[in-house]
Design a protein around this motif. Structure first.
Motif, PDB file in Angstrom:
ATOM      1  N   VAL A  35      78.958  84.804  38.543  1.00  0.00           N
ATOM      2  CA  VAL A  35      78.219  83.162  38.795  1.00  0.00           C
ATOM      3  C   VAL A  35      78.361  82.641  37.475  1.00  0.00           C
ATOM      4  CG1 VAL A  35      76.347  81.749  39.069  1.00  0.00           C
ATOM      5  CG2 VAL A  35      76.838  83.862  40.631  1.00  0.00           C
ATOM      6  N   GLU A  36      77.815  83.240  36.384  1.00  0.00           N
ATOM      7  CA  GLU A  36      78.106  82.645  34.908  1.00  0.00           C
ATOM      8  C   GLU A  36      79.388  82.476  34.839  1.00  0.00           C
ATOM      9  OE1 GLU A  36      76.017  83.415  30.351  1.00  0.00           O
ATOM     10  OE2 GLU A  36      76.857  85.094  31.686  1.00  0.00           O
ATOM     11  N   GLN A  37      80.124  83.393  34.746  1.00  0.00           N
ATOM     12  CA  GLN A  37      81.768  83.101  34.221  1.00  0.00           C
ATOM     13  C   GLN A  37      82.387  81.916  34.984  1.00  0.00           C
ATOM     14  OE1 GLN A  37      84.247  86.613  35.080  1.00  0.00           O
ATOM     15  NE2 GLN A  37      85.735  85.707  33.638  1.00  0.00           N
ATOM     16  N   THR A  38      82.009  81.834  36.284  1.00  0.00           N
ATOM     17  CA  THR A  38      82.721  80.852  37.104  1.00  0.00           C
ATOM     18  C   THR A  38      81.912  79.441  36.798  1.00  0.00           C
ATOM     19  OG1 THR A  38      83.106  82.218  38.761  1.00  0.00           O
ATOM     20  CG2 THR A  38      83.123  79.826  39.538  1.00  0.00           C
ATOM     21  N   LEU A  39      80.584  79.168  36.665  1.00  0.00           N
ATOM     22  CA  LEU A  39      80.202  77.780  36.361  1.00  0.00           C
ATOM     23  C   LEU A  39      80.366  77.687  34.996  1.00  0.00           C
ATOM     24  CD1 LEU A  39      76.480  78.275  38.106  1.00  0.00           C
ATOM     25  CD2 LEU A  39      78.499  77.003  38.833  1.00  0.00           C
ATOM     26  N   ARG A  40      80.268  78.556  33.938  1.00  0.00           N
ATOM     27  CA  ARG A  40      80.706  78.164  32.497  1.00  0.00           C
ATOM     28  C   ARG A  40      82.074  77.379  32.549  1.00  0.00           C
ATOM     29  NH1 ARG A  40      82.322  82.700  29.419  1.00  0.00           N
ATOM     30  NH2 ARG A  40      80.736  83.942  30.602  1.00  0.00           N
ATOM     31  N   LYS A  41      83.054  77.998  33.468  1.00  0.00           N
ATOM     32  CA  LYS A  41      84.279  77.149  33.528  1.00  0.00           C
ATOM     33  C   LYS A  41      84.365  75.716  33.744  1.00  0.00           C
ATOM     34  CE  LYS A  41      86.857  81.155  34.627  1.00  0.00           C
ATOM     35  NZ  LYS A  41      87.512  82.077  35.618  1.00  0.00           N
ATOM     36  N   HIS A  42      83.357  75.182  34.433  1.00  0.00           N
ATOM     37  CA  HIS A  42      83.087  73.958  35.099  1.00  0.00           C
ATOM     38  C   HIS A  42      81.952  73.296  34.286  1.00  0.00           C
ATOM     39  CE1 HIS A  42      86.066  75.038  38.320  1.00  0.00           C
ATOM     40  NE2 HIS A  42      85.391  75.812  38.466  1.00  0.00           N
ATOM     41  N   GLY A  43      81.484  73.745  32.996  1.00  0.00           N
ATOM     42  CA  GLY A  43      80.707  72.841  32.330  1.00  0.00           C
ATOM     43  C   GLY A  43      79.088  73.369  32.601  1.00  0.00           C
ATOM     44  N   TYR A  44      78.991  74.236  33.287  1.00  0.00           N
ATOM     45  CA  TYR A  44      77.492  74.692  33.514  1.00  0.00           C
ATOM     46  C   TYR A  44      77.153  75.544  32.442  1.00  0.00           C
ATOM     47  CZ  TYR A  44      77.289  72.766  38.410  1.00  0.00           C
ATOM     48  OH  TYR A  44      77.275  72.120  39.419  1.00  0.00           O
ATOM     49  N   VAL A  45      75.879  75.572  31.842  1.00  0.00           N
ATOM     50  CA  VAL A  45      74.997  76.477  31.079  1.00  0.00           C
ATOM     51  C   VAL A  45      74.046  77.123  31.519  1.00  0.00           C
ATOM     52  CG1 VAL A  45      76.186  75.149  29.025  1.00  0.00           C
ATOM     53  CG2 VAL A  45      73.680  74.405  29.934  1.00  0.00           C
ATOM     54  N   LEU A  46      73.509  78.464  30.867  1.00  0.00           N
ATOM     55  CA  LEU A  46      72.154  79.008  31.151  1.00  0.00           C
ATOM     56  C   LEU A  46      71.402  78.156  30.194  1.00  0.00           C
ATOM     57  CD1 LEU A  46      70.908  81.334  32.702  1.00  0.00           C
ATOM     58  CD2 LEU A  46      71.574  82.655  30.733  1.00  0.00           C
TER      59      LEU A  46
END
Length: 139
Positions: free
Chosen positions: A18-29
């Motif tokens: 999830v983190e890897q995919t979302l990070r590619k789209h600008g999401y951050v934890l």
């Protein structure tokens, strides 16, 4: 804050994927995560010191959040607005804010009033649908 009733709530996934995919789209934890829960933030809109985010909270149901193989379960996503001071600080932290924005300052309003709620609810729902389409989820 606008809570969104979506099919994402209750879905499970592997944290690292999830983190890897979302990070590619600008999401951050979010920085205030704990070993048993956290939130992903994606920027929906930003102007000046105002930012509207889609926030995807989750609970760790197996493992710990510092491990990419932790298993997580999503909770109710929501749209939230933060308002921060934009400008130069004239105190000991002025070097941090030399660009006019300090990432370390507290928001002036953590849950700012969101105008046009229906519009932002629709945008938030589309953002969640994108997440549903992009990450491998388990029922």
């Amino acid at each position: 804050m606008i809570k969104l009733q979506t099919p994402l709530e209750g879905k499970k996934a592997v944290f690292g994927q999830v983190e890897q995919t979302l990070r590619k789209h600008g999401y951050v934890l979010c920085g205030n995560w704990e070993y048993d829960k956290g939130k992903f933030d994606g920027v929906l809109w930003r102007e000046g010191g105002e930012t509207i985010y889609i926030r995807l909270p989750f609970t760790v149901i197996e493992g710990h959040l510092d491990s990419p193989d932790a298993f997580i379960q999503f909770r109710t996503p929501y749209v939230i607005k933060h308002v921060v001071h934009v400008g130069l600080d004239r105190d000991e932290n002025s070097l941090l804010a030399a660009t006019g924005f300090s990432q370390f300052q507290e928001p002036l309003d953590r849950d700012g009033n969101i105008r046009h709620e229906q519009q932002w609810e629709d945008i938030g729902m589309r953002a969640v649908q994108f997440v549903l389409n992009e990450i491998p989820l388990h029922a």
